[in-house]
Design an enzyme around this catalytic site. Structure first.
Site, PDB file in Angstrom:
ATOM      1  N   PRO A  69     -15.783   3.256  -0.084  1.00 32.90           N
ATOM      2  CA  PRO A  69     -14.991   4.722  -0.675  1.00 32.90           C
ATOM      3  C   PRO A  69     -13.548   4.175  -0.280  1.00 32.90           C
ATOM      4  CG  PRO A  69     -16.491   4.329   0.860  1.00 32.90           C
ATOM      5  CD  PRO A  69     -16.618   2.994   0.762  1.00 32.90           C
ATOM      6  N   SER A 115      -5.787  -6.180   7.715  1.00 33.74           N
ATOM      7  CA  SER A 115      -7.228  -4.667   8.947  1.00 33.74           C
ATOM      8  C   SER A 115      -6.223  -4.592  10.596  1.00 33.74           C
ATOM      9  CB  SER A 115      -8.446  -5.503   8.740  1.00 33.74           C
ATOM     10  OG  SER A 115      -9.159  -4.244   9.870  1.00 33.74           O
ATOM     11  N   LYS A 133     -19.366  -2.653 -11.458  1.00 36.02           N
ATOM     12  CA  LYS A 133     -20.473  -1.592 -11.191  1.00 36.02           C
ATOM     13  C   LYS A 133     -18.516  -1.013  -9.933  1.00 36.02           C
ATOM     14  CE  LYS A 133     -24.913  -1.080 -11.600  1.00 36.02           C
ATOM     15  NZ  LYS A 133     -25.581  -1.733 -10.974  1.00 36.02           N
ATOM     16  N   GLU A 193     -10.265 -12.657  -8.227  1.00 35.17           N
ATOM     17  CA  GLU A 193      -9.882 -13.574  -7.431  1.00 35.17           C
ATOM     18  C   GLU A 193     -10.269 -14.942  -7.381  1.00 35.17           C
ATOM     19  OE1 GLU A 193      -9.791 -11.266  -3.059  1.00 35.17           O
ATOM     20  OE2 GLU A 193      -7.958 -11.344  -3.891  1.00 35.17           O
ATOM     21  N   TRP A 204     -10.833  -6.957   7.491  1.00 34.14           N
ATOM     22  CA  TRP A 204     -11.513  -8.450   8.544  1.00 34.14           C
ATOM     23  C   TRP A 204     -12.441  -9.270   8.548  1.00 34.14           C
ATOM     24  CZ3 TRP A 204     -15.996  -7.246   9.553  1.00 34.14           C
ATOM     25  CH2 TRP A 204     -17.040  -5.884   9.988  1.00 34.14           C
ATOM     26  N   ASN A 205     -12.859  -9.357   7.669  1.00 27.26           N
ATOM     27  CA  ASN A 205     -14.151 -10.450   8.158  1.00 27.26           C
ATOM     28  C   ASN A 205     -13.560 -11.931   7.712  1.00 27.26           C
ATOM     29  OD1 ASN A 205     -13.743  -9.801   5.065  1.00 27.26           O
ATOM     30  ND2 ASN A 205     -15.357  -9.503   4.484  1.00 27.26           N
ATOM     31  N   LEU A 230      -0.188   5.069 -11.973  1.00 33.43           N
ATOM     32  CA  LEU A 230      -0.641   4.355 -13.207  1.00 33.43           C
ATOM     33  C   LEU A 230      -0.391   2.260 -12.892  1.00 33.43           C
ATOM     34  CD1 LEU A 230       0.280   5.866 -16.518  1.00 33.43           C
ATOM     35  CD2 LEU A 230      -1.745   5.446 -15.332  1.00 33.43           C
ATOM     36  N   SER A 240     -14.157  -1.250   1.390  1.00 28.30           N
ATOM     37  CA  SER A 240     -15.474  -0.535   1.495  1.00 28.30           C
ATOM     38  C   SER A 240     -14.859   0.532   0.230  1.00 28.30           C
ATOM     39  CB  SER A 240     -15.610   0.056   2.663  1.00 28.30           C
ATOM     40  OG  SER A 240     -14.342   1.100   2.708  1.00 28.30           O
ATOM     41  N   CYS A 257     -18.982  -9.891   2.743  1.00 28.95           N
ATOM     42  CA  CYS A 257     -19.383  -8.605   0.696  1.00 28.95           C
ATOM     43  C   CYS A 257     -20.398  -9.419   0.048  1.00 28.95           C
ATOM     44  CB  CYS A 257     -17.947  -8.532   0.895  1.00 28.95           C
ATOM     45  SG  CYS A 257     -16.831 -10.066  -0.118  1.00 28.95           S
ATOM     46  N   GLU A 268     -11.437  -5.251  -4.514  1.00 27.16           N
ATOM     47  CA  GLU A 268     -13.026  -6.184  -3.983  1.00 27.16           C
ATOM     48  C   GLU A 268     -13.461  -5.604  -3.226  1.00 27.16           C
ATOM     49  OE1 GLU A 268     -13.409  -9.054  -5.632  1.00 27.16           O
ATOM     50  OE2 GLU A 268     -12.279  -9.534  -6.311  1.00 27.16           O
TER      51      GLU A 268
HETATM   52  P1  NAD Z   1     -12.126  -0.682   4.858  1.00 32.41           P
HETATM   53  O1  NAD Z   1     -12.362  -0.240   3.567  1.00 32.41           O
HETATM   54  O2  NAD Z   1     -12.875   0.121   6.532  1.00 32.41           O
HETATM   55  O3  NAD Z   1     -10.704  -1.503   5.430  1.00 32.41           O
HETATM   56  C1  NAD Z   1      -9.829  -2.382   4.669  1.00 32.41           C
HETATM   57  C2  NAD Z   1      -8.729  -2.341   4.491  1.00 32.41           C
HETATM   58  O4  NAD Z   1      -8.093  -1.112   3.891  1.00 32.41           O
HETATM   59  C3  NAD Z   1      -7.865  -2.317   5.870  1.00 32.41           C
HETATM   60  O5  NAD Z   1      -6.584  -3.042   5.756  1.00 32.41           O
HETATM   61  C4  NAD Z   1      -7.916  -0.667   6.134  1.00 32.41           C
HETATM   62  O6  NAD Z   1      -6.813   0.282   7.481  1.00 32.41           O
HETATM   63  C5  NAD Z   1      -7.246  -0.205   4.663  1.00 32.41           C
HETATM   64  N1  NAD Z   1      -7.068   1.204   4.480  1.00 32.41           N
HETATM   65  C6  NAD Z   1      -8.279   1.829   4.580  1.00 32.41           C
HETATM   66  N2  NAD Z   1      -8.265   3.560   4.448  1.00 32.41           N
HETATM   67  C7  NAD Z   1      -7.378   2.750   3.365  1.00 32.41           C
HETATM   68  C8  NAD Z   1      -6.375   3.624   2.745  1.00 32.41           C
HETATM   69  N3  NAD Z   1      -6.388   5.097   2.114  1.00 32.41           N
HETATM   70  N4  NAD Z   1      -5.449   3.405   2.028  1.00 32.41           N
HETATM   71  C9  NAD Z   1      -5.022   2.452   1.766  1.00 32.41           C
HETATM   72  N5  NAD Z   1      -5.383   1.249   2.868  1.00 32.41           N
HETATM   73  C10 NAD Z   1      -6.396   2.204   3.629  1.00 32.41           C
HETATM   74  O7  NAD Z   1     -13.009  -2.430   5.567  1.00 32.41           O
HETATM   75  P2  NAD Z   1     -13.676  -3.075   6.233  1.00 32.41           P
HETATM   76  O8  NAD Z   1     -14.082  -2.410   7.891  1.00 32.41           O
HETATM   77  O9  NAD Z   1     -11.905  -3.360   6.686  1.00 32.41           O
HETATM   78  O10 NAD Z   1     -14.445  -4.321   5.850  1.00 32.41           O
HETATM   79  C11 NAD Z   1     -15.461  -3.700   5.222  1.00 32.41           C
HETATM   80  C12 NAD Z   1     -15.181  -4.279   4.395  1.00 32.41           C
HETATM   81  O11 NAD Z   1     -14.750  -5.130   3.041  1.00 32.41           O
HETATM   82  C13 NAD Z   1     -17.070  -4.211   3.420  1.00 32.41           C
HETATM   83  O12 NAD Z   1     -17.602  -3.328   2.480  1.00 32.41           O
HETATM   84  C14 NAD Z   1     -16.991  -5.229   2.613  1.00 32.41           C
HETATM   85  O13 NAD Z   1     -18.099  -5.163   1.671  1.00 32.41           O
HETATM   86  C15 NAD Z   1     -15.602  -5.183   2.028  1.00 32.41           C
HETATM   87  N6  NAD Z   1     -15.477  -6.490   1.745  1.00 32.41           N
HETATM   88  C16 NAD Z   1     -14.923  -6.805   0.781  1.00 32.41           C
HETATM   89  C17 NAD Z   1     -14.660  -8.291   0.015  1.00 32.41           C
HETATM   90  C18 NAD Z   1     -14.822  -8.583  -0.978  1.00 32.41           C
HETATM   91  O14 NAD Z   1     -14.244  -9.407  -1.472  1.00 32.41           O
HETATM   92  N7  NAD Z   1     -15.374  -8.352  -1.961  1.00 32.41           N
HETATM   93  C19 NAD Z   1     -14.391  -9.505   0.617  1.00 32.41           C
HETATM   94  C20 NAD Z   1     -14.780  -9.105   2.062  1.00 32.41           C
HETATM   95  C21 NAD Z   1     -15.456  -8.080   3.156  1.00 32.41           C
END
Ligand code: NAD
Length: 487
Positions: free
Chosen positions: A231, A178, A454, A461, A152-153, A244, A229, A284, A250
């Site tokens: 998890p 999101s 890691k 991307e 959502w960011n 596969l 995230s 992130c 990300e």
């Molecule tokens: P989140 O992991 O809660 O959700 C991300 C997306 O995944 C949402 O659309 C959610 O509906 C979906 N989702 C959740 N569980 C799922 C599942 N089991 N199967 C399929 N889809 C599922 O993350 P958030 O709270 O929306 O975003 C914050 C996180 O995103 C932070 O950890 C942040 O660091 C990370 N982030 C990473 C990047 C990057 O480019 N590395 C960029 C932005 C945010």
């Protein structure tokens, strides 16, 4: 409702509703106002989106890369023409100040369409491999139906960063934003149709963590790209692995930003503030562990406090506002909990730490917060907070700070501020992260690869590197002679 879309989903070139889906509201985080009412996708909507993508993809893949690129470049132009409108929508969707969205959100999405549209004609070529009288050649072929799942960011940016390389390689995409920020991606889908994208190639469906698996587990999906995230990444990568499927992950971070005694102080403070407070800390790659060498610690902290306390918090639609609310109440509460843990575990609260005055009581605001004297074992130094909370840690020596910087399961990014260029290179060489900055922080133009190592994920991307993650090589061996078989 001031941001109500025509319907919840965008499939096969049009808005579509299925009222049987779980209803949910889109909230403007600055005031708590309901700005749209939507429905999560039902299994029937998911099927429709994937079927339409599958149907459209073959014909799209058969078009020349130049023709595909032309559509993306037109989409970039439309996005730039509508930058204000899109930025306002992004501000309503996320609560991020218009001062930011107007320069960083639709524009960054447009950059992705422009970059990938522009390299279409030259970037997708294969190789010719001489083998004596025989030869081989490679072709870069699309994967098929790709699923994008967003955080959502940066909702519009994520929708474009995934959509642009997927489409230019000849794939179709089904994107799920999101549940906190459902609106921007629908506009991107609309603009792509206006730019000439054939129907079905970029579909948007709504839903949450229960909808995502319907996409990830679908047999007709070839690839999943998640921004989210760690998890969630583990769950999604695990589900995709059972079939596969290709994946790009990300994920989150807890990145080190290292400031040596010889750094330009104001730049280092500016970098640390941008790397912790931009987008209300919901980035992130933020440098949330700021390691400051002891020789400049006092000067660093006193200027940091002074500059942080001048940050203008307020109505995100006011161009003077520099810091908006968190995306949701749940996220704000999570960050407040971390602040309490920081205090309880003995960090020094330098500034902030609570809810600001003079903002809407219904808004999910939080003060920009700095903790000093943070140690490596504290919860706030180990876990991703994802809010405007900077942790400042002290260090003495280069070797020590590299080791401490790397002592995390994350590996998204990192940065170093120093006027010793040799040391800067030495340090970034040893930091375990996907993206590193020297004497700046968090800049991610489309020309450079972005992604983590890691547990922060894999795949990249942006840049030419993204093409490798939305296509695969087909190798053709061509014999010019007769087959010599020993039997
Ligand atoms: P989140 O992991 O809660 O959700 C991300 C997306 O995944 C949402 O659309 C959610 O509906 C979906 N989702 C959740 N569980 C799922 C599942 N089991 N199967 C399929 N889809 C599922 O993350 P958030 O709270 O929306 O975003 C914050 C996180 O995103 C932070 O950890 C942040 O660091 C990370 N982030 C990473 C990047 C990057 O480019 N590395 C960029 C932005 C945010």
């Amino acid at each position: 409702m001031r941001a109500q879309p025509k319907a919840s989903h965008f499939i096969d070139g049009e808005y579509i509703e299925d009222a049987a889906g779980t209803p949910f509201e889109s909230i403007y985080p600055a005031t708590g106002e309901v700005i749209a009412k939507l429905h999560a996708a039902t299994p029937a909507i998911v099927e429709k989106a994937i079927a339409s993508a599958k149907r459209a993809q073959k014909e799209w893949a058969a078009m020349s890369p130049t023709a595909r690129g032309r559509v993306l470049k037109r989409a970039a132009e439309i996005m730039r023409e509508r930058n204000r409108e899109l930025s306002e929508l992004e501000t309503l969707d996320t609560g991020k100040p218009i001062q930011e969205t107007i320069i960083a959100d639709p524009t960054s999405g447009a950059d992705a369409f422009e970059f990938f549209g522009g390299i279409a004609a030259a970037g997708l070529n294969g190789d010719y491999i001489p083998l004596g009288q025989d030869f081989a050649f490679t072709k870069r072929v699309p994967l098929g139906v790709c699923v994008g799942i967003g955080a959502w960011n940066y909702p519009q940016q994520i929708a474009c960063w995934k959509g642009a390389p997927a489409l230019v390689c000849g794939n179709a995409m089904v994107f799920k934003p999101s549940e906190n920020t459902p609106l921007g991606a629908l506009k991107i889908a609309e603009i792509l149709i206006e730019a000439g994208l054939p129907k079905g190639l970029y579909n948007v469906i709504q839903g949450d963590r229960s909808t995502g698996p319907l996409l990830v587990n679908h047999k007709d999906v070839a690839k999943v790209s998640l921004t989210g995230s760690v998890p969630t990444g583990k769950k999604v990568a695990g589900a995709a692995a059972s079939d596969l499927k290709h994946v790009t992950m990300e994920l989150g971070g807890k990145s080190p930003l290292i400031v040596f005694d010889d750094a330009d102080l104001e730049s280092a403070i500016g970098g640390a503030m941008l790397g912790n407070f931009y987008s209300t800390g919901q980035v992130c790659s933020n440098g949330t562990r700021v390691f400051v060498q002891k020789g400049i610690k006092d000067r660093f902290l006193s200027r940091l406090k002074e500059r942080t306390e001048k940050i203008v918090i307020g109505d995100p639609l006011d161009e003077a506002t520099q810091l908006g609310p968190m995306v949701s109440k749940a996220q704000r509460d999570k960050v407040l909990d971390y602040i309490e843990k920081g205090k309880a575990e003995g960090a020094t609260l330098l500034t902030g730490g609570g809810i600001p005055n003079d903002v809407s009581a219904e808004g999910t605001y939080i003060q920009p917060t700095v903790f000093a004297d943070v140690t490596d074992d504290m919860t706030i130094a180990r876990e991703e907070i994802f809010g405007p909370v900077m942790c400042v840690l002290d260090f003495d020596h280069e070797d020590e700070v590299i080791e401490r910087g790397n002592a995390t399961e994350f590996g998204l990014s990192g940065g170093v501020f120093t006027s010793d260029i040799t040391r800067a290179h030495r340090v970034v060489d040893q930091l375990e992260a996907g993206t590193l900055w020297i004497n700046t922080y968090n800049l991610a133009p489309v020309e450079i690869p972005f992604g983590g190592s890691k547990q922060s994920g894999f795949g990249r991307e942006n840049s030419l590197a993204a093409l490798e993650h939305y296509s695969e090589l087909k190798t053709v061996y061509v014999s010019m002679g007769k087959v010599e078989a020993p039997y």
